[in-house]
Scaffold this motif. Structure first.
Motif, PDB file in Angstrom:
ATOM      1  N   SER A  16       9.537   1.255   0.442  1.00  0.00           N
ATOM      2  CA  SER A  16      10.784   0.687   0.939  1.00  0.00           C
ATOM      3  C   SER A  16      11.949   1.587   0.564  1.00  0.00           C
ATOM      4  CB  SER A  16      11.007  -0.698   0.331  1.00  0.00           C
ATOM      5  OG  SER A  16      11.140  -0.594  -1.069  1.00  0.00           O
ATOM      6  N   GLU A  17      13.037   1.382   1.275  1.00  0.00           N
ATOM      7  CA  GLU A  17      14.304   1.960   0.858  1.00  0.00           C
ATOM      8  C   GLU A  17      15.051   0.865   0.118  1.00  0.00           C
ATOM      9  OE1 GLU A  17      15.543   2.717   4.749  1.00  0.00           O
ATOM     10  OE2 GLU A  17      14.356   4.541   4.977  1.00  0.00           O
ATOM     11  N   ARG A  18      16.105   1.267  -0.566  1.00  0.00           N
ATOM     12  CA  ARG A  18      16.885   0.275  -1.288  1.00  0.00           C
ATOM     13  C   ARG A  18      18.324   0.254  -0.800  1.00  0.00           C
ATOM     14  NH1 ARG A  18      14.268  -2.401  -5.638  1.00  0.00           N
ATOM     15  NH2 ARG A  18      12.155  -1.567  -5.706  1.00  0.00           N
ATOM     16  N   THR A  19      18.908  -0.912  -0.815  1.00  0.00           N
ATOM     17  CA  THR A  19      20.341  -1.029  -0.523  1.00  0.00           C
ATOM     18  C   THR A  19      21.114  -0.547  -1.752  1.00  0.00           C
ATOM     19  OG1 THR A  19      20.474  -3.258  -1.458  1.00  0.00           O
ATOM     20  CG2 THR A  19      19.948  -3.093   0.888  1.00  0.00           C
ATOM     21  N   ALA A  20      22.429  -0.443  -1.607  1.00  0.00           N
ATOM     22  CA  ALA A  20      23.271  -0.059  -2.739  1.00  0.00           C
ATOM     23  C   ALA A  20      23.039  -1.016  -3.914  1.00  0.00           C
ATOM     24  CB  ALA A  20      24.747  -0.079  -2.335  1.00  0.00           C
ATOM     25  N   GLY A  21      22.811  -2.270  -3.592  1.00  0.00           N
ATOM     26  CA  GLY A  21      22.601  -3.266  -4.639  1.00  0.00           C
ATOM     27  C   GLY A  21      21.188  -3.324  -5.185  1.00  0.00           C
ATOM     28  N   GLY A  22      20.288  -2.521  -4.624  1.00  0.00           N
ATOM     29  CA  GLY A  22      18.940  -2.461  -5.170  1.00  0.00           C
ATOM     30  C   GLY A  22      17.915  -3.305  -4.444  1.00  0.00           C
ATOM     31  N   GLN A  23      18.307  -3.931  -3.345  1.00  0.00           N
ATOM     32  CA  GLN A  23      17.327  -4.736  -2.625  1.00  0.00           C
ATOM     33  C   GLN A  23      16.487  -3.869  -1.693  1.00  0.00           C
ATOM     34  OE1 GLN A  23      18.946  -8.280  -0.861  1.00  0.00           O
ATOM     35  NE2 GLN A  23      19.732  -9.041  -2.822  1.00  0.00           N
ATOM     36  N   ARG A  24      15.262  -4.308  -1.479  1.00  0.00           N
ATOM     37  CA  ARG A  24      14.346  -3.548  -0.625  1.00  0.00           C
ATOM     38  C   ARG A  24      14.685  -3.711   0.856  1.00  0.00           C
ATOM     39  NH1 ARG A  24      11.592  -5.470  -4.851  1.00  0.00           N
ATOM     40  NH2 ARG A  24      10.072  -4.106  -5.887  1.00  0.00           N
ATOM     41  N   ARG A  25      14.535  -2.645   1.587  1.00  0.00           N
ATOM     42  CA  ARG A  25      14.631  -2.707   3.040  1.00  0.00           C
ATOM     43  C   ARG A  25      13.461  -1.928   3.614  1.00  0.00           C
ATOM     44  NH1 ARG A  25      17.434  -6.091   1.683  1.00  0.00           N
ATOM     45  NH2 ARG A  25      19.588  -6.594   2.295  1.00  0.00           N
ATOM     46  N   TYR A  26      12.763  -2.556   4.527  1.00  0.00           N
ATOM     47  CA  TYR A  26      11.536  -1.964   5.056  1.00  0.00           C
ATOM     48  C   TYR A  26      11.703  -1.472   6.486  1.00  0.00           C
ATOM     49  CZ  TYR A  26       9.242  -4.194   1.083  1.00  0.00           C
ATOM     50  OH  TYR A  26       8.872  -4.584  -0.182  1.00  0.00           O
ATOM     51  N   LYS A  27      11.118  -0.323   6.750  1.00  0.00           N
ATOM     52  CA  LYS A  27      11.002   0.138   8.129  1.00  0.00           C
ATOM     53  C   LYS A  27       9.961  -0.715   8.844  1.00  0.00           C
ATOM     54  CE  LYS A  27      12.098   4.938   7.119  1.00  0.00           C
ATOM     55  NZ  LYS A  27      11.544   6.300   6.979  1.00  0.00           N
ATOM     56  N   ARG A  28      10.114  -0.762  10.122  1.00  0.00           N
ATOM     57  CA  ARG A  28       9.179  -1.586  10.900  1.00  0.00           C
ATOM     58  C   ARG A  28       7.753  -1.038  10.844  1.00  0.00           C
ATOM     59  NH1 ARG A  28      12.131  -4.965  13.880  1.00  0.00           N
ATOM     60  NH2 ARG A  28      10.511  -5.367  15.415  1.00  0.00           N
ATOM     61  N   ALA A  29       7.654   0.244  10.599  1.00  0.00           N
ATOM     62  CA  ALA A  29       6.315   0.846  10.519  1.00  0.00           C
ATOM     63  C   ALA A  29       5.486   0.217   9.406  1.00  0.00           C
ATOM     64  CB  ALA A  29       6.429   2.355  10.297  1.00  0.00           C
ATOM     65  N   VAL A  30       6.197  -0.380   8.452  1.00  0.00           N
ATOM     66  CA  VAL A  30       5.482  -1.012   7.343  1.00  0.00           C
ATOM     67  C   VAL A  30       4.620  -2.176   7.835  1.00  0.00           C
ATOM     68  CG1 VAL A  30       5.803  -2.341   5.221  1.00  0.00           C
ATOM     69  CG2 VAL A  30       7.132  -0.283   5.594  1.00  0.00           C
ATOM     70  N   LEU A  31       5.099  -2.834   8.864  1.00  0.00           N
ATOM     71  CA  LEU A  31       4.304  -3.913   9.461  1.00  0.00           C
ATOM     72  C   LEU A  31       2.940  -3.388   9.909  1.00  0.00           C
ATOM     73  CD1 LEU A  31       6.970  -5.804  11.563  1.00  0.00           C
ATOM     74  CD2 LEU A  31       5.407  -6.870   9.938  1.00  0.00           C
ATOM     75  N   ARG A  32       2.970  -2.190  10.435  1.00  0.00           N
ATOM     76  CA  ARG A  32       1.740  -1.576  10.908  1.00  0.00           C
ATOM     77  C   ARG A  32       0.811  -1.287   9.733  1.00  0.00           C
ATOM     78  NH1 ARG A  32       4.301   1.699  14.846  1.00  0.00           N
ATOM     79  NH2 ARG A  32       4.727   3.150  13.163  1.00  0.00           N
ATOM     80  N   ARG A  33       1.416  -0.766   8.683  1.00  0.00           N
ATOM     81  CA  ARG A  33       0.610  -0.482   7.497  1.00  0.00           C
ATOM     82  C   ARG A  33      -0.023  -1.758   6.965  1.00  0.00           C
ATOM     83  NH1 ARG A  33       1.351   4.743   5.349  1.00  0.00           N
ATOM     84  NH2 ARG A  33       0.806   4.435   3.166  1.00  0.00           N
ATOM     85  N   ILE A  34       0.729  -2.822   6.997  1.00  0.00           N
ATOM     86  CA  ILE A  34       0.195  -4.076   6.479  1.00  0.00           C
ATOM     87  C   ILE A  34      -0.949  -4.591   7.349  1.00  0.00           C
ATOM     88  CG2 ILE A  34       0.737  -6.505   6.056  1.00  0.00           C
ATOM     89  CD1 ILE A  34       3.541  -5.506   5.162  1.00  0.00           C
ATOM     90  N   ALA A  35      -0.773  -4.453   8.650  1.00  0.00           N
ATOM     91  CA  ALA A  35      -1.855  -4.848   9.556  1.00  0.00           C
ATOM     92  C   ALA A  35      -3.117  -4.062   9.223  1.00  0.00           C
ATOM     93  CB  ALA A  35      -1.447  -4.602  10.998  1.00  0.00           C
ATOM     94  N   PHE A  36      -2.902  -2.804   8.956  1.00  0.00           N
ATOM     95  CA  PHE A  36      -4.012  -1.921   8.605  1.00  0.00           C
ATOM     96  C   PHE A  36      -4.686  -2.391   7.318  1.00  0.00           C
ATOM     97  CE2 PHE A  36      -5.919   1.738   6.624  1.00  0.00           C
ATOM     98  CZ  PHE A  36      -6.431   2.478   7.669  1.00  0.00           C
ATOM     99  N   ILE A  37      -3.863  -2.707   6.350  1.00  0.00           N
ATOM    100  CA  ILE A  37      -4.385  -3.137   5.049  1.00  0.00           C
ATOM    101  C   ILE A  37      -5.199  -4.421   5.182  1.00  0.00           C
ATOM    102  CG2 ILE A  37      -3.723  -4.009   2.764  1.00  0.00           C
ATOM    103  CD1 ILE A  37      -1.184  -2.114   3.115  1.00  0.00           C
ATOM    104  N   ARG A  38      -4.675  -5.330   5.960  1.00  0.00           N
ATOM    105  CA  ARG A  38      -5.377  -6.605   6.141  1.00  0.00           C
ATOM    106  C   ARG A  38      -6.725  -6.393   6.825  1.00  0.00           C
ATOM    107  NH1 ARG A  38      -3.652 -11.273   4.006  1.00  0.00           N
ATOM    108  NH2 ARG A  38      -2.854 -12.435   5.789  1.00  0.00           N
ATOM    109  N   ALA A  39      -6.714  -5.523   7.807  1.00  0.00           N
ATOM    110  CA  ALA A  39      -7.969  -5.232   8.496  1.00  0.00           C
ATOM    111  C   ALA A  39      -8.939  -4.554   7.534  1.00  0.00           C
ATOM    112  CB  ALA A  39      -7.710  -4.342   9.711  1.00  0.00           C
TER     113      ALA A  39
END
Lengths: 156, 156
Positions: free
Chosen positions: A36-59
DNA sequence: GTGCAACTTCAAGTTCACTTGAAGTCAAGC
DNA sequence: GCTTGACTTCAAGTGAACTTGAAGTTGCAC
């Protein structure tokens, strides 16, 4: 001004989209499965490609890989973009072999069970469920769910 | 099949015959999956029928049951004697349904993968791996290696 | 500029299926 | 009768994949 709602996902949004708990997503990130990337405040922000990675992981989990193995498999795919046909085909074919092997295992077990129904079974001497000569052995620490090794060398 | 003085097995003998560690056998006994008699000195002695129960348990694990579920399934079979054809057929048929369902799941995944190879895949909008409408997904706590997997990919 | 849900980290807890270790006891061959 | 290996119990540890909780911070709507 911020169309960012469209283009980066918060962990909560990603959780909703992927069906995983936020705790699981943080855990995956800790393991290096997603990033993930982080906001100035430190919160995570995810690229949409991460959804794909997760689908892959689940499979991957569905075909019996550990998260560690899934990470290794993910290393063959690009982190941020859609994999091209060649990249994907390589991975997919490896998985098909795995899937085929698993199906074969299950069919072998089913055959044994069917035989048992016929034979009024679980006879110590005859039963093929009881004496599976064909066993794909494994004995690693961790994942020990495989009816594996064939011990009993002496049949007395 | 002689009924010698050895018609009861020590835990070590049972371990050798079943392929399980003695620690696992004690654990199974603690869970109520198997039972033993004790010598005057307090050592376990097992009837040969226990071997059958263990075979059953191992097969149950292969079809994705937890030990707790296996115990429940064992409750349908006689503790000390060979199950008769009727008793066995009932259990075996329930398992066949389970096995069939698992095979079906795997085949669905394989189909999705095959489609993906063709489509240069994992497109967010199109990919069927990514958007499995049919999430018959198992992900309860426990029993995560649902499919009898072997961690070593190509060893058979 | 405030309220509050959603986020943050870190530590510890959970489940399943066992294994390991310590400290002691039993069974059997010599 | 001694020795030795196989056994006994009980407590704690393992590893995979997470979850829970505490205590604090951020981001956004009003």
């Amino acid at each position: 001004m911020s169309l960012t709602a469209h283009d980066r996902l918060t962990i909560g949004e990603l959780a909703a989209r992927s069906g995983l708990a936020t705790s699981a997503l943080r855990y995956y990130e800790e393991l290096g499965l997603i990033h993930s990337e982080r906001t100035a405040g430190g919160q995570r922000r995810y690229k949409r490609a991460v959804l794909r990675r997760i689908a892959f992981i689940r499979a991957a989990q569905q075909v019996g890989l550990t998260l560690d193995e899934a990470r290794a498999a993910l290393a063959d795919l690009p982190a941020d973009r859609t994999p091209n046909a060649t990249e994907w085909a390589q991975v997919a074919r490896a998985w098909q072999r795995r899937i085929d092997a698993q199906i074969a295992d299950l069919e072998r077990l089913r055959t044994r069970l069917t035989g048992c129904i016929g034979c009024g079974c679980l006879s110590l001497t005859r039963c093929r469920l009881y004496n599976p000569a064909d066993t794909a052995a494994q004995t690693g620490p961790g994942a020990r769910y495989l009816l594996g090794e064939d011990p009993a060398p002496e049949q007395r």
